[in-house]
Design a protein around this motif. Sequence first.
Motif, PDB file in Angstrom:
ATOM      1  N   GLY A 130     -10.966 -42.446  -0.584  1.00  0.00           N
ATOM      2  CA  GLY A 130     -10.760 -43.877  -0.303  1.00  0.00           C
ATOM      3  C   GLY A 130     -11.206 -44.249   1.102  1.00  0.00           C
ATOM      4  N   THR A 131     -11.898 -45.362   1.203  1.00  0.00           N
ATOM      5  CA  THR A 131     -12.402 -45.824   2.501  1.00  0.00           C
ATOM      6  C   THR A 131     -11.488 -46.906   3.070  1.00  0.00           C
ATOM      7  OG1 THR A 131     -13.720 -47.580   1.501  1.00  0.00           O
ATOM      8  CG2 THR A 131     -14.772 -45.412   1.721  1.00  0.00           C
ATOM      9  N   ILE A 132     -11.638 -47.145   4.384  1.00  0.00           N
ATOM     10  CA  ILE A 132     -10.865 -48.235   5.005  1.00  0.00           C
ATOM     11  C   ILE A 132     -11.347 -49.588   4.468  1.00  0.00           C
ATOM     12  CG2 ILE A 132     -12.330 -48.248   7.092  1.00  0.00           C
ATOM     13  CD1 ILE A 132      -8.708 -48.902   7.531  1.00  0.00           C
ATOM     14  N   SER A 178      -1.904 -53.127   0.505  1.00  0.00           N
ATOM     15  CA  SER A 178      -2.624 -52.244   1.429  1.00  0.00           C
ATOM     16  C   SER A 178      -1.742 -51.781   2.587  1.00  0.00           C
ATOM     17  CB  SER A 178      -3.845 -52.990   1.981  1.00  0.00           C
ATOM     18  OG  SER A 178      -4.346 -52.334   3.120  1.00  0.00           O
ATOM     19  N   ASP A 179      -1.667 -50.467   2.783  1.00  0.00           N
ATOM     20  CA  ASP A 179      -0.932 -49.931   3.938  1.00  0.00           C
ATOM     21  C   ASP A 179      -1.648 -50.276   5.236  1.00  0.00           C
ATOM     22  OD1 ASP A 179       1.492 -48.310   3.255  1.00  0.00           O
ATOM     23  OD2 ASP A 179       0.109 -47.314   1.908  1.00  0.00           O
ATOM     24  N   THR A 180      -2.972 -50.090   5.249  1.00  0.00           N
ATOM     25  CA  THR A 180      -3.662 -50.266   6.536  1.00  0.00           C
ATOM     26  C   THR A 180      -3.710 -51.729   6.961  1.00  0.00           C
ATOM     27  OG1 THR A 180      -5.901 -50.462   5.598  1.00  0.00           O
ATOM     28  CG2 THR A 180      -5.134 -48.237   6.118  1.00  0.00           C
ATOM     29  N   GLN A 215     -19.787 -56.351  -7.883  1.00  0.00           N
ATOM     30  CA  GLN A 215     -18.789 -55.990  -6.862  1.00  0.00           C
ATOM     31  C   GLN A 215     -19.153 -54.642  -6.244  1.00  0.00           C
ATOM     32  OE1 GLN A 215     -14.636 -56.437  -8.106  1.00  0.00           O
ATOM     33  NE2 GLN A 215     -15.121 -58.364  -9.133  1.00  0.00           N
ATOM     34  N   ILE A 216     -18.602 -54.432  -5.054  1.00  0.00           N
ATOM     35  CA  ILE A 216     -18.875 -53.218  -4.284  1.00  0.00           C
ATOM     36  C   ILE A 216     -18.125 -52.013  -4.877  1.00  0.00           C
ATOM     37  CG2 ILE A 216     -18.481 -52.106  -2.030  1.00  0.00           C
ATOM     38  CD1 ILE A 216     -20.677 -54.146  -1.865  1.00  0.00           C
ATOM     39  N   LEU A 217     -18.791 -50.880  -4.840  1.00  0.00           N
ATOM     40  CA  LEU A 217     -18.158 -49.591  -5.141  1.00  0.00           C
ATOM     41  C   LEU A 217     -18.263 -48.757  -3.872  1.00  0.00           C
ATOM     42  CD1 LEU A 217     -17.157 -47.360  -7.225  1.00  0.00           C
ATOM     43  CD2 LEU A 217     -19.572 -46.809  -7.513  1.00  0.00           C
ATOM     44  N   ALA A 218     -17.115 -48.390  -3.293  1.00  0.00           N
ATOM     45  CA  ALA A 218     -17.133 -47.556  -2.074  1.00  0.00           C
ATOM     46  C   ALA A 218     -16.640 -46.161  -2.470  1.00  0.00           C
ATOM     47  CB  ALA A 218     -16.297 -48.196  -0.981  1.00  0.00           C
ATOM     48  N   GLY A 219     -15.337 -45.882  -2.298  1.00  0.00           N
ATOM     49  CA  GLY A 219     -14.797 -44.598  -2.752  1.00  0.00           C
ATOM     50  C   GLY A 219     -14.482 -44.608  -4.239  1.00  0.00           C
ATOM     51  N   GLY A 220     -14.293 -45.800  -4.791  1.00  0.00           N
ATOM     52  CA  GLY A 220     -14.074 -45.951  -6.233  1.00  0.00           C
ATOM     53  C   GLY A 220     -12.644 -45.704  -6.694  1.00  0.00           C
ATOM     54  N   THR A 221     -11.717 -45.410  -5.781  1.00  0.00           N
ATOM     55  CA  THR A 221     -10.356 -45.057  -6.212  1.00  0.00           C
ATOM     56  C   THR A 221      -9.585 -46.256  -6.750  1.00  0.00           C
ATOM     57  OG1 THR A 221      -9.451 -45.398  -3.989  1.00  0.00           O
ATOM     58  CG2 THR A 221     -10.168 -43.171  -4.534  1.00  0.00           C
ATOM     59  N   ASP A 222     -10.008 -47.452  -6.397  1.00  0.00           N
ATOM     60  CA  ASP A 222      -9.336 -48.655  -6.889  1.00  0.00           C
ATOM     61  C   ASP A 222     -10.155 -49.323  -7.991  1.00  0.00           C
ATOM     62  OD1 ASP A 222      -7.148 -50.603  -6.651  1.00  0.00           O
ATOM     63  OD2 ASP A 222      -8.738 -51.963  -6.019  1.00  0.00           O
TER      64      ASP A 222
HETATM   65  C1  LIG Z   1      -2.661 -43.422  -7.656  1.00  0.00           C
HETATM   66  C2  LIG Z   1      -3.096 -44.343  -6.546  1.00  0.00           C
HETATM   67  C3  LIG Z   1      -2.248 -44.521  -5.469  1.00  0.00           C
HETATM   68  C4  LIG Z   1      -2.624 -45.366  -4.424  1.00  0.00           C
HETATM   69  N1  LIG Z   1      -1.747 -45.534  -3.392  1.00  0.00           N
HETATM   70  C5  LIG Z   1      -2.077 -46.376  -2.386  1.00  0.00           C
HETATM   71  C6  LIG Z   1      -1.159 -46.568  -1.304  1.00  0.00           C
HETATM   72  O1  LIG Z   1      -0.090 -45.949  -1.230  1.00  0.00           O
HETATM   73  N2  LIG Z   1      -1.500 -47.458  -0.333  1.00  0.00           N
HETATM   74  C7  LIG Z   1      -2.689 -48.150  -0.355  1.00  0.00           C
HETATM   75  O2  LIG Z   1      -2.940 -48.932   0.554  1.00  0.00           O
HETATM   76  N3  LIG Z   1      -3.566 -47.967  -1.371  1.00  0.00           N
HETATM   77  C8  LIG Z   1      -3.313 -47.100  -2.374  1.00  0.00           C
HETATM   78  N4  LIG Z   1      -4.188 -46.918  -3.409  1.00  0.00           N
HETATM   79  C9  LIG Z   1      -5.376 -47.763  -3.499  1.00  0.00           C
HETATM   80  C10 LIG Z   1      -6.731 -47.148  -3.092  1.00  0.00           C
HETATM   81  O3  LIG Z   1      -6.831 -45.807  -3.392  1.00  0.00           O
HETATM   82  C11 LIG Z   1      -6.985 -47.324  -1.627  1.00  0.00           C
HETATM   83  O4  LIG Z   1      -6.756 -48.666  -1.291  1.00  0.00           O
HETATM   84  C12 LIG Z   1      -8.386 -46.923  -1.173  1.00  0.00           C
HETATM   85  O5  LIG Z   1      -8.453 -47.008   0.228  1.00  0.00           O
HETATM   86  C13 LIG Z   1      -9.476 -47.813  -1.753  1.00  0.00           C
HETATM   87  O6  LIG Z   1     -10.707 -47.466  -1.138  1.00  0.00           O
HETATM   88  P1  LIG Z   1     -12.009 -47.129  -2.001  1.00  0.00           P
HETATM   89  O7  LIG Z   1     -13.088 -46.824  -1.024  1.00  0.00           O
HETATM   90  O8  LIG Z   1     -11.752 -46.107  -3.024  1.00  0.00           O
HETATM   91  O9  LIG Z   1     -12.264 -48.559  -2.685  1.00  0.00           O
HETATM   92  P2  LIG Z   1     -13.044 -48.935  -4.012  1.00  0.00           P
HETATM   93  O10 LIG Z   1     -12.238 -48.587  -5.206  1.00  0.00           O
HETATM   94  O11 LIG Z   1     -14.454 -48.437  -3.975  1.00  0.00           O
HETATM   95  O12 LIG Z   1     -13.065 -50.524  -3.827  1.00  0.00           O
HETATM   96  C14 LIG Z   1     -11.832 -51.260  -3.864  1.00  0.00           C
HETATM   97  C15 LIG Z   1     -12.174 -52.763  -3.851  1.00  0.00           C
HETATM   98  O13 LIG Z   1     -12.689 -53.123  -2.576  1.00  0.00           O
HETATM   99  C16 LIG Z   1     -14.022 -53.650  -2.685  1.00  0.00           C
HETATM  100  N5  LIG Z   1     -14.739 -53.064  -1.543  1.00  0.00           N
HETATM  101  C17 LIG Z   1     -14.802 -51.757  -1.201  1.00  0.00           C
HETATM  102  N6  LIG Z   1     -15.432 -51.617  -0.017  1.00  0.00           N
HETATM  103  C18 LIG Z   1     -15.797 -52.858   0.377  1.00  0.00           C
HETATM  104  C19 LIG Z   1     -16.488 -53.364   1.503  1.00  0.00           C
HETATM  105  N7  LIG Z   1     -16.937 -52.560   2.496  1.00  0.00           N
HETATM  106  N8  LIG Z   1     -16.681 -54.708   1.608  1.00  0.00           N
HETATM  107  C20 LIG Z   1     -16.235 -55.551   0.623  1.00  0.00           C
HETATM  108  N9  LIG Z   1     -15.565 -55.126  -0.469  1.00  0.00           N
HETATM  109  C21 LIG Z   1     -15.350 -53.786  -0.590  1.00  0.00           C
HETATM  110  C22 LIG Z   1     -14.530 -53.196  -4.051  1.00  0.00           C
HETATM  111  O14 LIG Z   1     -15.452 -54.090  -4.624  1.00  0.00           O
HETATM  112  C23 LIG Z   1     -13.219 -53.157  -4.867  1.00  0.00           C
HETATM  113  O15 LIG Z   1     -12.906 -54.422  -5.363  1.00  0.00           O
HETATM  114  C24 LIG Z   1      -3.876 -46.038  -4.453  1.00  0.00           C
HETATM  115  C25 LIG Z   1      -4.738 -45.834  -5.540  1.00  0.00           C
HETATM  116  C26 LIG Z   1      -4.367 -44.984  -6.571  1.00  0.00           C
HETATM  117  C27 LIG Z   1      -5.315 -44.773  -7.712  1.00  0.00           C
END
Ligand SMILES: Cc1cc2nc3c(=O)[nH]c(=O)nc-3n(C[C@H](O)[C@H](O)[C@H](O)COP(=O)(O)OP(=O)(O)OC[C@H]3O[C@@H](n4cnc5c(N)ncnc54)[C@H](O)[C@@H]3O)c2cc1C
Length: 322
Positions: free
Chosen positions: A107-109, A165-167, A24-31
């Motif tokens: 976190g990325t879009i 997801s908010d966005t 699976q993809i790792l982008a910002g990693g927050t999820d």
């Molecule tokens: C405490 C906390 C609070 C949060 N609150 C909110 C909130 O209020 N609203 C909200 O919407 N989110 C929230 N989030 C969720 C998260 O932080 C965001 O959704 C963030 O934008 C995820 O982006 P990321 O780049 O970190 O994703 P990652 O953690 O890197 O990836 C998330 C998932 O998406 C997949 N992925 C990532 N990029 C791609 C891509 N380009 N193509 C295909 N698959 C992909 C990954 O494989 C993984 O399964 C919260 C998270 C935490 C920990």
Amino acid sequence: MKDFTLKHAKTFDEAASLLAGGAQILAGGTDIIYSMKGMHSPNLPDELVDISGIVDADYIKEDGNFLKIGALANLSAIAESSIVKKDANALAEAAKAVASPELRNAGTIGGNICQRPRCIYYRNEFNAFPCARKVKGGVCYAITGVHRYHSIFGMVGGCAAVCPSDTAVALVALGASIVTTKKTWKAADFFVIPNKDYGTARGEQINAIDSDEVVKEIQIPIVSGQKSLYRKWAFRKAIDFPQCSCAVVANGSKADIALGGVYNQPKLFTGVSTSDPVAAGETCVKGASGFDMETEAKHDIYSNTYKIAIMKTMVKRAVASL
Ligand SMILES: Cc1cc2nc3c(=O)[nH]c(=O)nc-3n(C[C@H](O)[C@H](O)[C@H](O)COP(=O)(O)OP(=O)(O)OC[C@H]3O[C@@H](n4cnc5c(N)ncnc54)[C@H](O)[C@@H]3O)c2cc1C
């Protein structure tokens, strides 16, 4: 923490090819790192493909009649962008509503629209609740348990979780398209969950993309004179997922309105009249119902019926403030 190996991709196509074996993809990693730490699912990957090093994939730009955003644009950049505020204000407000500044910076879009569900049962540590999303033949624990976070527009494939997801909500209302390594999706089709695949990693997704498909870009039509906004209600003010949210995108006296936190995907209502905000609010909760249970009457805290009242008022106020 789930053990994993890490690979690095230099392009989106290379990333897609590396997903073939179940990575699976790792982008910002927050999820995803949160899930790996919590061992939330038996379907967690053995391998992650880091895309954060792909160059020039975090742009925000106007191109002809479209606002284009690279999948690696972070949520802070989107929230603060003067172009996004001008062309797609609902998206800027939705990005701003996500979590905290630290999480928005990382976190990325792309990750935001591909994150996994936030249902309290789905996210329980060590897969304590082997629910329908994660395990073949699993049940939805929200039905007999705490369901105040869950859908008011019914279940899908035996799951009552909502799209977190908010966005996503803003993108659906704005009529956005999502460009992946395989095709260009209409946002309204993208956020359809693959319920036939429940019990596998793909069945845990909040969107319909294939397991080896990668999001590259978001495209939003630029419409002259259009007004848009995003509103969100959560239990906690500081950092929390939406229990109710709405994006309103108005052109003249009509609006497309998408609701968040109340169904497995953003719930879209098109062509809603903005001349009567009260009626708009009522339109958007038609067909909604809380879980009708004996426990609900006894323990109001478990119930999700409050979402109907909040959603109706939120839409009314949003439309009135256009
Ligand atoms: C405490 C906390 C609070 C949060 N609150 C909110 C909130 O209020 N609203 C909200 O919407 N989110 C929230 N989030 C969720 C998260 O932080 C965001 O959704 C963030 O934008 C995820 O982006 P990321 O780049 O970190 O994703 P990652 O953690 O890197 O990836 C998330 C998932 O998406 C997949 N992925 C990532 N990029 C791609 C891509 N380009 N193509 C295909 N698959 C992909 C990954 O494989 C993984 O399964 C919260 C998270 C935490 C920990």
